[in-house]
Write a protein that holds these residues in place. Sequence first.
Motif, short mmCIF file in Angstrom:
data_model
loop_
_atom_site.label_atom_id
_atom_site.label_comp_id
_atom_site.label_asym_id
_atom_site.label_seq_id
_atom_site.Cartn_x
_atom_site.Cartn_y
_atom_site.Cartn_z
N ALA A 157 0.81 -1.22 0.00
CA ALA A 157 0.00 0.00 0.00
C ALA A 157 0.84 1.26 0.00
N ASN A 158 2.17 1.08 -0.04
CA ASN A 158 3.09 2.22 -0.03
C ASN A 158 2.89 3.10 1.22
N LYS A 159 2.67 2.43 2.35
CA LYS A 159 2.51 3.13 3.61
C LYS A 159 3.79 3.02 4.44
N LYS A 160 3.95 3.98 5.36
CA LYS A 160 5.12 3.98 6.24
C LYS A 160 5.09 2.73 7.12
N GLN A 161 6.23 2.08 7.24
CA GLN A 161 6.32 0.88 8.06
C GLN A 161 6.17 1.23 9.54
N ARG A 162 5.53 0.34 10.28
CA ARG A 162 5.40 0.53 11.72
C ARG A 162 6.77 0.41 12.38
N SER A 163 6.99 1.22 13.39
CA SER A 163 8.24 1.15 14.14
C SER A 163 8.02 0.38 15.44
N PHE A 164 8.92 -0.54 15.72
CA PHE A 164 8.88 -1.28 16.98
C PHE A 164 10.05 -0.90 17.88
N GLU A 165 10.68 0.23 17.55
CA GLU A 165 11.88 0.65 18.26
C GLU A 165 11.61 0.93 19.73
N HIS A 166 10.39 1.35 20.05
CA HIS A 166 10.08 1.73 21.42
C HIS A 166 9.80 0.53 22.32
N LEU A 167 9.55 -0.64 21.73
CA LEU A 167 9.16 -1.78 22.54
C LEU A 167 10.31 -2.27 23.42
N ASN A 168 9.96 -2.63 24.66
CA ASN A 168 10.93 -3.00 25.69
C ASN A 168 11.93 -1.87 25.96
N GLN A 169 11.43 -0.65 25.81
CA GLN A 169 12.21 0.53 26.17
C GLN A 169 11.47 1.28 27.28
N VAL A 170 12.18 2.21 27.91
CA VAL A 170 11.67 2.98 29.05
C VAL A 170 11.54 4.43 28.63
N GLY A 171 10.41 5.04 28.83
CA GLY A 171 9.12 4.43 28.80
C GLY A 171 8.09 5.55 28.77
N ASN A 172 6.86 5.20 29.11
CA ASN A 172 5.70 6.08 28.99
C ASN A 172 5.78 7.28 29.93
N GLY A 173 5.39 8.47 29.41
CA GLY A 173 5.52 9.70 30.19
C GLY A 173 4.37 10.00 31.11
N GLY A 174 3.27 9.22 31.04
CA GLY A 174 2.10 9.51 31.86
C GLY A 174 2.36 9.42 33.34
N PHE A 175 3.22 8.50 33.73
CA PHE A 175 3.74 8.43 35.10
C PHE A 175 5.25 8.33 34.95
N SER A 176 5.93 9.44 35.14
CA SER A 176 7.37 9.47 34.84
C SER A 176 8.11 10.39 35.79
N LEU A 177 9.30 9.96 36.15
CA LEU A 177 10.19 10.73 37.02
C LEU A 177 11.27 11.36 36.15
N ARG A 178 11.46 12.69 36.31
CA ARG A 178 12.39 13.41 35.43
C ARG A 178 13.34 14.29 36.22
N ASN A 179 14.59 14.21 35.83
CA ASN A 179 15.61 15.13 36.35
C ASN A 179 15.35 16.50 35.73
N VAL A 180 14.93 17.45 36.55
CA VAL A 180 14.45 18.73 36.02
C VAL A 180 15.54 19.50 35.30
N SER A 181 16.68 19.66 35.93
CA SER A 181 17.74 20.47 35.32
C SER A 181 18.27 19.83 34.03
N LYS A 182 18.32 18.50 33.98
CA LYS A 182 18.80 17.81 32.79
C LYS A 182 17.81 18.01 31.63
N HIS A 183 16.54 17.89 31.92
CA HIS A 183 15.54 18.12 30.88
C HIS A 183 15.55 19.58 30.41
N TYR A 184 15.72 20.49 31.34
CA TYR A 184 15.77 21.91 30.99
C TYR A 184 16.97 22.21 30.11
N GLU A 185 18.12 21.72 30.50
CA GLU A 185 19.35 21.96 29.75
C GLU A 185 19.27 21.40 28.33
#
Length: 280
Positions: A157-185
Amino acid sequence: MDEIQKTRLRMNENKKSCIVIPVYQTKLNNTEIVSLNQTLSIFKNEQIFIVSPNSLNLESFLESYNLNTKNVIRFADDYFKNIDGYNKLLMDSIFYEKFLEYDYMLICQLDVFVFENQLTYWVNKNYDYIGAPWLDSEKSFFRDFSRNLNSLFRKIANKKQRSFEHLNQVGNGGFSLRNVSKHYEISLKEIDLISENIIKRPSNNYYIEDVFWSIQIPQKYSDFKIPNYIEALNFAFDRKPKLAFKLNSNKYPFACHGFNKPKVFDFWKTKIDALKKISI
């Protein structure tokens, strides 16, 4: 001395963290009410912030949940109009700049159920980002066959292939802990990259903010620390909760994300009703 340097000078002090709850409307459904009440109860001794659009009237909402205007941080309405706006906000330095007083933020959306307060434990791990792993299906002939078939159909169908790169990776942002200064920088440094991702939307899935922080940034910054997906299962579950329990030795995580999704709601309802003796 800028805010990032001040933050780093606190390395020998107790790390400061806060809870961030995005709220874009005040009329919540039943599961959102359960989620919010649980979050406020579990983190009653923590600093909690409600992140909302500028125009949203929160007066009665704050009163209902025993919060006040000091708990509210506002951003432009455009960031809350749709999922694209929210993704843009969480890649933008203006978001993290508001929280530079804190070393870590725990984002807790209203589709999260927190089981117990493990915040200090995970903060002391010193990761830059932790989210619920996107679990892949267990390997099987059917899984591989269906993926190969899907790939063939998309190619025809000449459609973009699905990516599975995210599978078994970390992870979803809905409940996530973030280093504030690192994200800001990083968000300051990567303005061009973020803008490029936004322009390419929807063909480039890196515009999804948690994929951006979980996959693209660790690929570019070797010092951006995230756990492997097995360790992160102790932090949170998202996809495939039955498999997640199996891989996590049948132990509950810090929290689960997406407990209200139709495919898993009955599973989580049974678990939560039994564990917390509350009805969802």
